[in-house]
Design a protein around this motif. Structure first.
Motif, PDB file in Angstrom:
ATOM      1  N   HIS A  59       0.835  -1.198   0.000  1.00 57.68           N
ATOM      2  CA  HIS A  59       0.000   0.000   0.000  1.00 57.68           C
ATOM      3  C   HIS A  59       0.869   1.246   0.000  1.00 57.68           C
ATOM      4  CE1 HIS A  59      -3.386  -2.590   1.099  1.00 57.68           C
ATOM      5  NE2 HIS A  59      -2.606  -3.113   2.020  1.00 57.68           N
ATOM      6  N   LYS A 111      -7.139   9.714  -5.816  1.00 52.19           N
ATOM      7  CA  LYS A 111      -8.470   9.741  -5.202  1.00 52.19           C
ATOM      8  C   LYS A 111      -8.666  10.988  -4.347  1.00 52.19           C
ATOM      9  CE  LYS A 111     -11.546   7.002  -2.258  1.00 52.19           C
ATOM     10  NZ  LYS A 111     -11.694   5.766  -1.447  1.00 52.19           N
ATOM     11  N   TYR A 155      -5.972   5.879   6.218  1.00 54.95           N
ATOM     12  CA  TYR A 155      -5.981   5.166   4.932  1.00 54.95           C
ATOM     13  C   TYR A 155      -6.850   3.911   5.008  1.00 54.95           C
ATOM     14  CZ  TYR A 155      -4.174   2.198   1.167  1.00 54.95           C
ATOM     15  OH  TYR A 155      -4.058   1.362   0.081  1.00 54.95           O
ATOM     16  N   LEU A 156      -6.697   3.117   6.046  1.00 53.04           N
ATOM     17  CA  LEU A 156      -7.409   1.850   6.151  1.00 53.04           C
ATOM     18  C   LEU A 156      -8.890   2.025   6.446  1.00 53.04           C
ATOM     19  CD1 LEU A 156      -4.762  -0.232   8.112  1.00 53.04           C
ATOM     20  CD2 LEU A 156      -5.604  -0.731   5.824  1.00 53.04           C
ATOM     21  N   TYR A 159     -10.046   6.322   3.927  1.00 52.03           N
ATOM     22  CA  TYR A 159      -9.675   6.481   2.517  1.00 52.03           C
ATOM     23  C   TYR A 159     -10.126   5.278   1.690  1.00 52.03           C
ATOM     24  CZ  TYR A 159      -6.712   7.880  -1.445  1.00 52.03           C
ATOM     25  OH  TYR A 159      -6.248   8.282  -2.681  1.00 52.03           O
ATOM     26  N   THR A 160      -9.854   4.081   2.181  1.00 54.97           N
ATOM     27  CA  THR A 160     -10.260   2.881   1.446  1.00 54.97           C
ATOM     28  C   THR A 160     -11.570   2.297   1.950  1.00 54.97           C
ATOM     29  OG1 THR A 160      -9.104   1.317   2.903  1.00 54.97           O
ATOM     30  CG2 THR A 160      -7.826   2.306   1.112  1.00 54.97           C
ATOM     31  N   ARG A 162     -11.836  -0.016   3.987  1.00 49.95           N
ATOM     32  CA  ARG A 162     -11.635  -1.461   4.080  1.00 49.95           C
ATOM     33  C   ARG A 162     -11.982  -2.011   5.458  1.00 49.95           C
ATOM     34  NH1 ARG A 162      -5.661  -4.059   3.419  1.00 49.95           N
ATOM     35  NH2 ARG A 162      -6.183  -6.280   3.675  1.00 49.95           N
TER      36      ARG A 162
END
Length: 234
Positions: A59, A111, A155-156, A159-160, A162
């Protein structure tokens, strides 16, 4: 009898591992770190800055390497004002708009263009996010690496998407050793765990490396992940 003895030996082996939260982070739902929380980790992943995936990282956080320095400089202005890196940066650590020089620049990450109008707006968001986690986890003397570890949580989860926060917690800063009186074997940068079961689903290592050291840093990150895998009794 032999079977029972074997079970006892395995039980002792599982118990003979020690973990410590090295910052002030607290999770009241899952307060204790122990080996059973790592019994079924499926994801062992590496994180870097923009362009890191070209070098083999799993990543890349939507921020360039200089940007990590900028966030660090602004997040610790007393130290940043004395730091050579900050003096040469485009950050005004004494200003209410430390990233003003980036007001007309595009944000980092493809993004991110949909999330932020400018790099100044993006970095202000990152700074607030990092400062919130400094306070929450009682991190008093962060380094540049800690900044990237914290941004990996954004990010985890945001942003994603996930690992949404209603089901998972993302943290880090956990050291591990085999015996209480032994030196630390290593530290875990990034951990994702289920809030209901407390089971860890991801262990990660982040490296805020510059381009020329990307490969070397990735090799070290993979070694650190493997060292922890070898440490576990499973």
């Amino acid at each position: 009898m032999r079977f029972i003895a074997l079970l006892l030996i395995l039980s002792i082996q599982v118990q003979a591992r020690y973990f410590e939260q090295i910052n002030g982070a607290k999770d009241f739902e899952c307060p204790d770190w122990k080996t059973t929380r790592f019994s079924n980790v499926q994801n062992w992943e590496t994180f870097g800055v923009l362009t890191a995936k070209k070098f083999g990282y799993d990543h890349e956080i939507p921020i360039d390497r200089k940007g990590v320095d900028y966030i660090w400089c602004a997040s610790v202005p007393e130290r940043g004002s004395e730091n050579r890196i900050c003096k040469k940066s485009r950050v005004n650590v004494s200003s209410s708009r430390p990233f003003y020089a980036m007001r007309n620049e595009l944000p980092d990450g493809e993004k991110s263009l949909k999330l932020f109008k400018t790099k100044e707006e993006q970095y202000n968001f990152y700074l607030d996010f990092v400062l919130e986690h400094y306070h929450r986890d009682q991190i008093t003397r962060p380094n540049v690496g800690v900044v990237l570890e914290i941004l990996s949580r954004y990010y985890l989860q945001q942003y994603t998407g996930r690992f949404p926060s209603d089901r998972y917690n993302v943290g880090g800063g956990v050291s591990y050793r085999k015996k209480l009186n032994q030196n630390t074997v290593g530290e875990l940068d990034i951990l994702v765990w289920d809030r209901k079961t407390c089971k860890v689903v991801l262990v990660g290592e982040s490296k805020a490396a510059v381009r020329r050291t990307m490969k070397k840093a990735l090799k070290k990150a993979k070694h650190q992940l493997q060292r922890f895998r070898n440490f576990l009794p499973y």
